[in-house]
Design an enzyme around this catalytic site. Structure first.
Site, PDB file in Angstrom:
ATOM      1  N   HIS A 260     -12.847  30.911 -43.726  1.00  0.00           N
ATOM      2  CA  HIS A 260     -11.755  31.873 -43.962  1.00  0.00           C
ATOM      3  C   HIS A 260     -10.502  31.212 -44.534  1.00  0.00           C
ATOM      4  O   HIS A 260     -10.120  30.118 -44.159  1.00  0.00           O
ATOM      5  CB  HIS A 260     -11.447  32.725 -42.739  1.00  0.00           C
ATOM      6  CG  HIS A 260     -10.919  32.005 -41.534  1.00  0.00           C
ATOM      7  ND1 HIS A 260      -9.577  31.758 -41.349  1.00  0.00           N
ATOM      8  CD2 HIS A 260     -11.545  31.511 -40.444  1.00  0.00           C
ATOM      9  CE1 HIS A 260      -9.407  31.149 -40.188  1.00  0.00           C
ATOM     10  NE2 HIS A 260     -10.574  30.971 -39.624  1.00  0.00           N
ATOM     11  N   ASP A 272      -8.399  24.924 -39.252  1.00  0.00           N
ATOM     12  CA  ASP A 272      -8.769  26.352 -39.110  1.00  0.00           C
ATOM     13  C   ASP A 272      -8.046  27.153 -40.171  1.00  0.00           C
ATOM     14  O   ASP A 272      -6.960  27.645 -39.944  1.00  0.00           O
ATOM     15  CB  ASP A 272      -8.413  26.823 -37.696  1.00  0.00           C
ATOM     16  CG  ASP A 272      -8.918  28.220 -37.399  1.00  0.00           C
ATOM     17  OD1 ASP A 272      -9.762  28.725 -38.169  1.00  0.00           O
ATOM     18  OD2 ASP A 272      -8.484  28.805 -36.401  1.00  0.00           O
ATOM     19  N   GLU A 305      -9.300  36.748 -41.312  1.00  0.00           N
ATOM     20  CA  GLU A 305     -10.217  36.552 -40.187  1.00  0.00           C
ATOM     21  C   GLU A 305      -9.443  36.560 -38.873  1.00  0.00           C
ATOM     22  O   GLU A 305      -9.850  37.186 -37.894  1.00  0.00           O
ATOM     23  CB  GLU A 305     -10.970  35.217 -40.345  1.00  0.00           C
ATOM     24  CG  GLU A 305     -12.085  35.002 -39.323  1.00  0.00           C
ATOM     25  CD  GLU A 305     -11.649  34.317 -38.037  1.00  0.00           C
ATOM     26  OE1 GLU A 305     -12.433  34.280 -37.084  1.00  0.00           O
ATOM     27  OE2 GLU A 305     -10.495  33.833 -37.954  1.00  0.00           O
ATOM     28  N   GLU A 306      -8.307  35.854 -38.850  1.00  0.00           N
ATOM     29  CA  GLU A 306      -7.616  35.611 -37.574  1.00  0.00           C
ATOM     30  C   GLU A 306      -7.175  36.884 -36.853  1.00  0.00           C
ATOM     31  O   GLU A 306      -7.357  37.005 -35.649  1.00  0.00           O
ATOM     32  CB  GLU A 306      -6.415  34.671 -37.792  1.00  0.00           C
ATOM     33  CG  GLU A 306      -6.797  33.261 -38.240  1.00  0.00           C
ATOM     34  CD  GLU A 306      -7.464  32.444 -37.147  1.00  0.00           C
ATOM     35  OE1 GLU A 306      -7.749  32.990 -36.075  1.00  0.00           O
ATOM     36  OE2 GLU A 306      -7.704  31.245 -37.374  1.00  0.00           O
ATOM     37  N   ASP A 331     -16.500  27.507 -39.462  1.00  0.00           N
ATOM     38  CA  ASP A 331     -15.185  27.840 -38.893  1.00  0.00           C
ATOM     39  C   ASP A 331     -15.006  27.106 -37.575  1.00  0.00           C
ATOM     40  O   ASP A 331     -14.682  27.700 -36.547  1.00  0.00           O
ATOM     41  CB  ASP A 331     -15.071  29.364 -38.698  1.00  0.00           C
ATOM     42  CG  ASP A 331     -13.654  29.786 -38.314  1.00  0.00           C
ATOM     43  OD1 ASP A 331     -12.739  28.952 -38.403  1.00  0.00           O
ATOM     44  OD2 ASP A 331     -13.486  30.953 -37.909  1.00  0.00           O
ATOM     45  N   HIS A 402      -5.029  26.692 -33.590  1.00  0.00           N
ATOM     46  CA  HIS A 402      -4.001  27.743 -33.512  1.00  0.00           C
ATOM     47  C   HIS A 402      -2.634  27.232 -33.082  1.00  0.00           C
ATOM     48  O   HIS A 402      -1.841  27.985 -32.520  1.00  0.00           O
ATOM     49  CB  HIS A 402      -4.450  28.877 -32.587  1.00  0.00           C
ATOM     50  CG  HIS A 402      -5.613  29.659 -33.103  1.00  0.00           C
ATOM     51  ND1 HIS A 402      -6.136  30.749 -32.460  1.00  0.00           N
ATOM     52  CD2 HIS A 402      -6.355  29.521 -34.234  1.00  0.00           C
ATOM     53  CE1 HIS A 402      -7.148  31.244 -33.154  1.00  0.00           C
ATOM     54  NE2 HIS A 402      -7.303  30.499 -34.238  1.00  0.00           N
TER      55      HIS A 402
END
Ligand code: ZN
Ligand code: ZN
Length: 447
Positions: A260, A272, A305-306, A331, A402
């Site tokens: 992503h 990520d 995506e997130e 991912d 994240h």
């Protein structure tokens, strides 16, 4: 000195100006995306710039049919975020709002904390124990190679705030879903479900969560002042960037791969998921440059995506009727591949034997159990598309995941190169495999 340097510099410039540098692959994609775009929050102008970057780069690499497939989505953006213990021990705490968090008034709220050691304990609490209070849920997540502890504890972030809201809580704080002990918070989406009122929801850093646990353990009433002012900006455009390596036999089905393009807003999304798009793109490029395979590879840099897997859903809506031979997604950072799982219709598929033999050569072993893909290819997997998971080492993934610390320097080029090699071997094996790769029965839901 200047008189000697100037002609040399001019000569260097004239010789390099004629030939543009080749477009980057591997580490260079992560370096380029994180440096030239930076954070890529879904549905924002930053993600749109990332799509432009992707299209230009994929065209320069020579992929076929490079284009954007846009879709609309609701967009959430971060605001102010502060927290202070008011009593009994006044002090600041460090936190980050969860994606889709509700907001406090500008001046914040002051309320008593009620703490729970697990999501199960929160679920079991009577509404009266929670009503009007700031709920705090902690846990003891440890690092695992396969990342399974994220599955165990992630529910605190995904569904904890909705559970607290239904019980009448004023706000929700969680211990970051992470395995580091740095004073850096881990964001991520929280799901409200239909009809649930969003309340302010944030993750404390692990050290701050442990601090709050100790304060609560003193047995006194603990009051917190919390200010979170994120907001929804309305419906905006995101999109999937698609590129192909055409196969020689269109009837053999599409091999869908990708990662992503969007990231959270705190870091630059190196692990990520710039790593995932770099790994899959570089592996696809190895097929583009080598002998063409029987099957077409469709590479997707998924958008959004997130905040809820919007790109994967948009892809399945647009392309679900096309014949897909296989789906696979990257991912899980940029570290090495150590295992693989394959869910294939043929119980004794020659593809599984070929993968085992070839991937063993670089230290990758077959693992028992079903493959699931991930959020982006998940909607195709649910429809019955065969799927292969190349399992990357997740031991350090949730130290960084994240957070503001998800930056380029966390990429290990040696491990990244191994992951690209594993993906290249897998793709070469799949595009030419004699396994017909017939669909599986549709699945009830993605795990
Ligand atoms: Zn991701
Ligand atoms: Zn993520």
């Amino acid at each position: 000195m200047r008189i000697f340097i100037a002609p040399l510099a001019a000569a260097l410039l004239s010789s390099t100006a004629l030939a543009a540098p080749p477009p980057a692959t591997g580490y260079g994609i992560i370096e380029g995306l994180t440096t030239e775009v930076g954070q890529r929050l879904a549905g924002t102008e930053a993600e749109a710039r990332a799509r432009d970057w992707a299209v230009a780069h994929l065209k320069a690499l020579g992929f076929a049919n490079v284009h954007v497939e846009p879709f609309d989505m609701p967009v959430w953006v971060r605001g102010a975020e502060t927290a202070e213990v008011v009593a009994p021990f006044p002090q600041k705490l460090v936190l980050a709002a969860l994606g889709n968090s509700g907001a406090t008034p500008e001046a914040g709220i002051t309320a008593e904390i009620v703490g729970f050691p697990s999501l199960e304990a929160l679920k079991a609490a009577p509404d009266a124990a929670v009503k009007g209070k700031i709920v705090f849920v902690w846990h003891r997540m440890l690092a695992t190679q396969d990342g399974s502890s994220y599955g165990t504890y992630g529910a605190i972030r995904f569904s904890g705030a909705a559970i607290a809201s239904k019980k009448g809580a004023a706000a929700m704080l969680i211990r970051s879903i992470g395995t580091d002990h740095h004073r850096v918070a881990h964001t991520g989406v929280t799901d409200w479900g239909d009809g649930v009122k969003p309340i302010p929801a944030a993750a404390l850093t692990v050290p701050d969560a442990e601090q709050l646990e100790r304060i609560l353990a003193r047995g006194k009433s603990v009051t917190l002042h919390l200010t979170l002012t994120p907001h929804m900006t309305g419906t905006h455009q995101s999109g999937n960037v698609i590129a192909e390596v055409p196969g020689t036999d269109p009837s053999a089905g599409i091999v869908l791969i990708g990662g992503h393009l969007d990231s959270w807003d705190l870091g630059t999304g190196a692990i990520d998921d710039a790593a995932g798009v770099a790994i899959t793109t570089t592996a696809a490029k190895s097929i583009l440059d080598g002998p063409r395979g029987k099957r077409t590879i469709r590479l997707v840099w998924f958008g959004a995506e997130e905040p809820g897997g919007f790109g994967g859903l948009a892809y399945a809506k647009a392309h679900g009727g096309e014949k897909h031979a296989l789906a696979a997604e990257a991912d899980f950072g940029g570290d090495k591949v150590w295992g693989f799982r394959a869910s294939l219709a043929l119980p004794k598929s020659p593809l599984r034997d070929d993968l085992t033999a070839r991937l063993n050569l670089i230290g990758v072993e077959p693992r028992p159990g079903a493959a699931h893909g991930g959020t982006d290819v998940g909607p195709m997997v649910v429809k019955g598309t065969p799927v292969i998971d190349l399992e990357q080492d997740g031991t350090r993934y949730f130290e960084i995941h994240h957070t503001a610390d998800d930056t380029l320097d966390k990429i290990d080029p040696v491990q990244l190169a191994q992951a690209i090699e594993a993906w290249s071997i897998m793709l070469r094996t799949v595009v030419d495999s004699d396994d017909p790769l017939a669909p599986l029965p549709p699945r009830q839901e993605q795990e």
